[in-house]
Motif scaffolding. Structure first.
Motif, PDB file in Angstrom:
ATOM      1  N   TYR A 192       0.933  -1.226  -0.165  1.00  0.00           N
ATOM      2  CA  TYR A 192      -0.043   0.013   0.033  1.00  0.00           C
ATOM      3  C   TYR A 192       0.858   1.193  -0.051  1.00  0.00           C
ATOM      4  O   TYR A 192       1.913   1.361   0.884  1.00  0.00           O
ATOM      5  N   ASN A 193       0.524   2.081  -0.919  1.00  0.00           N
ATOM      6  CA  ASN A 193       1.479   3.319  -1.197  1.00  0.00           C
ATOM      7  C   ASN A 193       0.740   4.690  -0.318  1.00  0.00           C
ATOM      8  O   ASN A 193      -0.523   4.335  -0.023  1.00  0.00           O
ATOM      9  N   ASN A 194       1.466   5.477  -0.082  1.00  0.00           N
ATOM     10  CA  ASN A 194       0.868   6.830   0.748  1.00  0.00           C
ATOM     11  C   ASN A 194      -0.136   7.669  -0.222  1.00  0.00           C
ATOM     12  O   ASN A 194      -0.940   8.036   0.355  1.00  0.00           O
ATOM     13  N   ASN A 195       0.043   7.388  -1.519  1.00  0.00           N
ATOM     14  CA  ASN A 195      -1.054   8.011  -2.424  1.00  0.00           C
ATOM     15  C   ASN A 195      -2.194   7.418  -2.668  1.00  0.00           C
ATOM     16  O   ASN A 195      -2.861   7.395  -3.779  1.00  0.00           O
ATOM     17  N   HIS A 196      -2.529   6.643  -1.886  1.00  0.00           N
ATOM     18  CA  HIS A 196      -3.774   5.669  -1.887  1.00  0.00           C
ATOM     19  C   HIS A 196      -3.835   4.726  -3.151  1.00  0.00           C
ATOM     20  O   HIS A 196      -4.892   4.883  -4.052  1.00  0.00           O
ATOM     21  N   SER A 197      -2.782   3.888  -3.243  1.00  0.00           N
ATOM     22  CA  SER A 197      -2.549   2.985  -4.702  1.00  0.00           C
ATOM     23  C   SER A 197      -1.879   1.725  -3.928  1.00  0.00           C
ATOM     24  O   SER A 197      -1.529   2.045  -2.699  1.00  0.00           O
ATOM     25  N   TYR A 198      -1.948   0.939  -4.820  1.00  0.00           N
ATOM     26  CA  TYR A 198      -1.460  -0.603  -4.288  1.00  0.00           C
ATOM     27  C   TYR A 198      -0.355  -1.186  -5.458  1.00  0.00           C
ATOM     28  O   TYR A 198      -0.726  -0.880  -6.613  1.00  0.00           O
ATOM     29  N   ASP A 199       0.870  -1.508  -5.211  1.00  0.00           N
ATOM     30  CA  ASP A 199       1.643  -1.882  -6.050  1.00  0.00           C
ATOM     31  C   ASP A 199       1.730  -3.563  -5.752  1.00  0.00           C
ATOM     32  O   ASP A 199       1.763  -4.300  -4.497  1.00  0.00           O
ATOM     33  N   ILE A 200       1.115  -4.361  -6.857  1.00  0.00           N
ATOM     34  CA  ILE A 200       1.065  -5.599  -6.739  1.00  0.00           C
ATOM     35  C   ILE A 200       2.220  -6.081  -7.884  1.00  0.00           C
ATOM     36  O   ILE A 200       2.225  -5.946  -8.751  1.00  0.00           O
ATOM     37  N   SER A 201       2.998  -7.164  -7.102  1.00  0.00           N
ATOM     38  CA  SER A 201       3.992  -8.116  -7.935  1.00  0.00           C
ATOM     39  C   SER A 201       3.424  -9.273  -8.147  1.00  0.00           C
ATOM     40  O   SER A 201       3.112 -10.078  -7.077  1.00  0.00           O
ATOM     41  N   LEU A 202       3.661 -10.069  -9.382  1.00  0.00           N
ATOM     42  CA  LEU A 202       3.258 -11.132  -9.397  1.00  0.00           C
ATOM     43  C   LEU A 202       4.144 -11.951 -10.583  1.00  0.00           C
ATOM     44  O   LEU A 202       4.449 -11.294 -11.481  1.00  0.00           O
ATOM     45  N   ASN A 247       6.679 -20.556 -30.235  1.00  0.00           N
ATOM     46  CA  ASN A 247       5.519 -20.461 -30.815  1.00  0.00           C
ATOM     47  C   ASN A 247       5.516 -22.174 -31.154  1.00  0.00           C
ATOM     48  O   ASN A 247       4.680 -22.844 -31.790  1.00  0.00           O
ATOM     49  N   ASN A 248       6.806 -22.574 -31.418  1.00  0.00           N
ATOM     50  CA  ASN A 248       6.827 -23.923 -31.885  1.00  0.00           C
ATOM     51  C   ASN A 248       6.967 -25.140 -30.846  1.00  0.00           C
ATOM     52  O   ASN A 248       6.282 -26.291 -31.194  1.00  0.00           O
ATOM     53  N   ASN A 249       7.101 -24.865 -29.741  1.00  0.00           N
ATOM     54  CA  ASN A 249       6.949 -25.958 -28.629  1.00  0.00           C
ATOM     55  C   ASN A 249       6.070 -25.499 -27.422  1.00  0.00           C
ATOM     56  O   ASN A 249       6.310 -24.421 -26.683  1.00  0.00           O
ATOM     57  N   PRO A 250       4.840 -25.998 -27.349  1.00  0.00           N
ATOM     58  CA  PRO A 250       3.806 -25.475 -26.354  1.00  0.00           C
ATOM     59  C   PRO A 250       4.258 -25.874 -24.777  1.00  0.00           C
ATOM     60  O   PRO A 250       3.553 -25.122 -23.918  1.00  0.00           O
ATOM     61  N   PHE A 251       5.309 -26.374 -24.649  1.00  0.00           N
ATOM     62  CA  PHE A 251       5.574 -26.800 -23.121  1.00  0.00           C
ATOM     63  C   PHE A 251       6.728 -25.878 -22.757  1.00  0.00           C
ATOM     64  O   PHE A 251       7.236 -26.203 -21.524  1.00  0.00           O
ATOM     65  N   GLU A 252       7.375 -24.987 -23.545  1.00  0.00           N
ATOM     66  CA  GLU A 252       8.203 -24.132 -23.009  1.00  0.00           C
ATOM     67  C   GLU A 252       7.860 -22.860 -22.621  1.00  0.00           C
ATOM     68  O   GLU A 252       7.048 -22.075 -23.377  1.00  0.00           O
ATOM     69  N   TYR A 253       8.313 -22.372 -21.300  1.00  0.00           N
ATOM     70  CA  TYR A 253       7.531 -21.127 -20.839  1.00  0.00           C
ATOM     71  C   TYR A 253       8.779 -20.356 -20.190  1.00  0.00           C
ATOM     72  O   TYR A 253       9.820 -20.773 -19.839  1.00  0.00           O
ATOM     73  N   ALA A 254       8.639 -19.012 -20.273  1.00  0.00           N
ATOM     74  CA  ALA A 254       9.403 -18.129 -19.589  1.00  0.00           C
ATOM     75  C   ALA A 254       8.665 -17.571 -18.443  1.00  0.00           C
ATOM     76  O   ALA A 254       7.410 -17.221 -18.513  1.00  0.00           O
ATOM     77  N   ASP A 255       9.338 -17.589 -17.226  1.00  0.00           N
ATOM     78  CA  ASP A 255       8.782 -17.062 -16.127  1.00  0.00           C
ATOM     79  C   ASP A 255       9.267 -15.480 -15.839  1.00  0.00           C
ATOM     80  O   ASP A 255      10.418 -15.305 -15.909  1.00  0.00           O
ATOM     81  N   ASP A 256       8.181 -14.677 -15.711  1.00  0.00           N
ATOM     82  CA  ASP A 256       8.565 -13.248 -15.710  1.00  0.00           C
ATOM     83  C   ASP A 256       7.876 -12.825 -14.436  1.00  0.00           C
ATOM     84  O   ASP A 256       6.834 -13.180 -13.696  1.00  0.00           O
ATOM     85  N   LEU A 257       8.432 -11.639 -13.927  1.00  0.00           N
ATOM     86  CA  LEU A 257       7.802 -10.717 -12.808  1.00  0.00           C
ATOM     87  C   LEU A 257       7.177  -9.525 -13.249  1.00  0.00           C
ATOM     88  O   LEU A 257       7.808  -8.854 -13.880  1.00  0.00           O
ATOM     89  N   VAL A 258       5.897  -9.144 -12.948  1.00  0.00           N
ATOM     90  CA  VAL A 258       5.431  -7.945 -13.228  1.00  0.00           C
ATOM     91  C   VAL A 258       4.771  -7.432 -12.079  1.00  0.00           C
ATOM     92  O   VAL A 258       4.451  -7.779 -11.044  1.00  0.00           O
ATOM     93  N   LYS A 259       5.251  -6.004 -12.031  1.00  0.00           N
ATOM     94  CA  LYS A 259       4.871  -5.160 -10.899  1.00  0.00           C
ATOM     95  C   LYS A 259       4.034  -4.083 -11.533  1.00  0.00           C
ATOM     96  O   LYS A 259       4.235  -3.313 -12.556  1.00  0.00           O
ATOM     97  N   VAL A 260       2.678  -4.107 -11.168  1.00  0.00           N
ATOM     98  CA  VAL A 260       1.327  -3.303 -11.570  1.00  0.00           C
ATOM     99  C   VAL A 260       0.896  -2.344 -10.280  1.00  0.00           C
ATOM    100  O   VAL A 260       1.055  -2.594  -8.983  1.00  0.00           O
TER     101      VAL A 260
END
Length: 139
Positions: A81-91, A99-112
């Motif tokens: 929770y931020n002081n400006n009444h907003s929320y930072d969510i990391s997931l 596109n060729n191999n459906p079983f290969e995934y990249a793990d990414d981190l996103v902050k919203v």
């Protein structure tokens, strides 16, 4: 032989007559969907932030169709929770790596950052509802 054919024909007539006169089942009472669903806070957060993440994933992976439609949320890592009444969510999310191999995934981190609409002199905020992606890390 004639008796069996006549008997079989009479049975067939009665059987089809019962099917023709059959009534459809009575419809059940329609309940509001909220009573039947189990919704967690994580589900609500997903519904709010997914459109912003969709756009960013497509941008990060060059507009590949598989990346935009195939990514999945793994888990919420942090909510601040931020002081400006907003929320930072990391997931953490998984994005199809190729596109060729459906079983290969990249793990990414996103902050919203989610900023609920607020117009209150008591807590000192004045802004509309906004969702923005602050940071995107490829792991």
């Amino acid at each position: 032989m004639k008796k069996t054919i006549v008997l079989f024909t009479i049975l067939l007539i009665f059987a089809t007559d019962n099917l023709v006169n059959a009534k459809p089942p009575e419809p059940k009472e329609i309940k509001p969907y909220a009573e039947d669903w189990y919704v967690t806070p994580e589900d609500i957060i997903r519904d709010i932030i997914f459109p912003a993440i969709d756009k960013r994933v497509i941008k990060e992976y060059g507009g590949k169709e598989a990346s935009g439609f195939g990514w999945q949320q793994q888990r919420i890592v942090n909510i601040v929770y931020n002081n400006n009444h907003s929320y930072d969510i990391s997931l953490r999310i998984q994005v199809p790596d190729s596109n060729n191999n459906p079983f290969e995934y990249a793990d990414d981190l996103v902050k919203v950052r989610v900023s609920p609409s607020c117009d209150s002199p008591k807590i000192g905020c004045s802004h509309g509802f906004k969702v923005e992606v602050l940071d995107y890390e490829h792991n």
